[in-house]
Design a protein around this motif. Sequence first.
Motif, PDB file in Angstrom:
ATOM      1  N   MET A 258      -9.389  18.890 -29.222  1.00 27.11           N
ATOM      2  CA  MET A 258      -9.230  19.727 -28.279  1.00 27.11           C
ATOM      3  C   MET A 258     -11.045  19.075 -28.113  1.00 27.11           C
ATOM      4  O   MET A 258     -11.994  19.225 -27.524  1.00 27.11           O
ATOM      5  N   GLU A 259     -11.385  18.072 -29.262  1.00 28.09           N
ATOM      6  CA  GLU A 259     -13.241  17.714 -29.595  1.00 28.09           C
ATOM      7  C   GLU A 259     -13.527  18.541 -29.703  1.00 28.09           C
ATOM      8  O   GLU A 259     -15.203  18.090 -29.559  1.00 28.09           O
ATOM      9  N   ARG A 260     -13.336  20.289 -30.446  1.00 23.68           N
ATOM     10  CA  ARG A 260     -14.759  21.257 -30.427  1.00 23.68           C
ATOM     11  C   ARG A 260     -14.850  20.673 -31.998  1.00 23.68           C
ATOM     12  O   ARG A 260     -14.446  21.703 -32.517  1.00 23.68           O
ATOM     13  N   TYR A 261     -15.929  19.824 -32.390  1.00 30.35           N
ATOM     14  CA  TYR A 261     -16.097  19.498 -33.154  1.00 30.35           C
ATOM     15  C   TYR A 261     -16.537  20.778 -34.509  1.00 30.35           C
ATOM     16  O   TYR A 261     -16.877  20.872 -35.652  1.00 30.35           O
ATOM     17  N   THR A 262     -17.828  21.212 -33.914  1.00 26.66           N
ATOM     18  CA  THR A 262     -17.937  22.287 -33.613  1.00 26.66           C
ATOM     19  C   THR A 262     -17.287  23.254 -34.754  1.00 26.66           C
ATOM     20  O   THR A 262     -17.455  24.329 -36.045  1.00 26.66           O
ATOM     21  N   ASP A 263     -16.368  24.291 -33.920  1.00 23.84           N
ATOM     22  CA  ASP A 263     -15.058  24.741 -33.731  1.00 23.84           C
ATOM     23  C   ASP A 263     -14.901  24.241 -35.525  1.00 23.84           C
ATOM     24  O   ASP A 263     -14.634  25.238 -36.555  1.00 23.84           O
TER      25      ASP A 263
END
Length: 364
Positions: A258-263
């Motif tokens: 999902m490219e939610r790299y901080t999460d």
Amino acid sequence: MDNPSISLCMIVKDEAEYLPKCLQSAAPIVDEIIIVDTGSTDDTVAIAESFGAKVIHMPWPNSFAAARNRSLEEATGDWILWLDADEAIDTEEAGKLKELLGRDLVRQQHIEGIQFQFLNYTRDSVETVPLQRMIRNRPEYRFEGVIHEQILPSMQNSHANCTVGDVDIHVHHYGNLPEILLGKDKIRRNLNLLHQALSNDPKDTVPFYYLGVEYYRVNALEQALKSFNHFLANSSNTTSVVMLSSAHKFRLLVLQLMERYTDLVQQGMESIGLFPDYTDLYHLVASGWKELQRPDKAIKALQKALKIGPAVGPYASMQGIGTYQTAHALAELFNSIGNAEQAGVYYAQAQAMKSGIVSDVKPE
């Protein structure tokens, strides 16, 4: 019980393509083969009978547990081994099984089940995961669940002090290869059965784990994440470490896609806090740091993974994580920041590590 007997119990339907390899791998070490056929229209039954199997015809009961339990009813061996048609015991290691079962150690430690090391083949990788596939033949041991059926709960209810032993014998599993999953429409079948399981028992959290896996396979990422989050938020202290740690890993894989790299980094560090020796988690955290333009932190995570080495114990782990894949990822990172000297060191280490790995076994 110096020479314990083994019953191989299976349920099948239209498995003519894969069944011969499975039975060839197991036939030399089992004393009887019992197969429940739920409506094959190909040569599955003839193939089973050619191996001397006792074939029981049963309409599909819409429950894997019910079908498996039917096979257990016919077993006469001291131990019961169960396999799926798309699995095969490693032929070079299988011969050790009866020797291990016959040892006094098995009886003294209250071992009632046996766990193997499964090699799960996917499109471009191999995952190792420990799975139980043997039990002592006791009438009180029966499977539960319409899908992803489990037998350990009935074992623990009947024998509180029972344990499951490990053997260093590998089973090759080809059922997660895309051509098999899509060809048999397994994903849609599994989703239907999992929703049925939830309707039967809405309080059961285990189906949410498997729902997450199925949604991940078809790239339904929002649904996968929601399923894994629900499972992890509601898991009990009796949830197996294998399933719990895998859910943490799957959630990170979903966040990566999902490219939610901080999460990914934040939740990855929380997962590492729970499973500090699970090497695969460090790799996923490193991928997040890399995308967030923090190669320094990605390098530290991968160096920690290399120090830990391959994940051992109750973890599903990709081949090469903690060894050559980790060293190669470190080389790529050092190369990206212009440190050719360190990159060369890790490239050489990766090559040396990989040269000691036996080539992946591929299905015929």
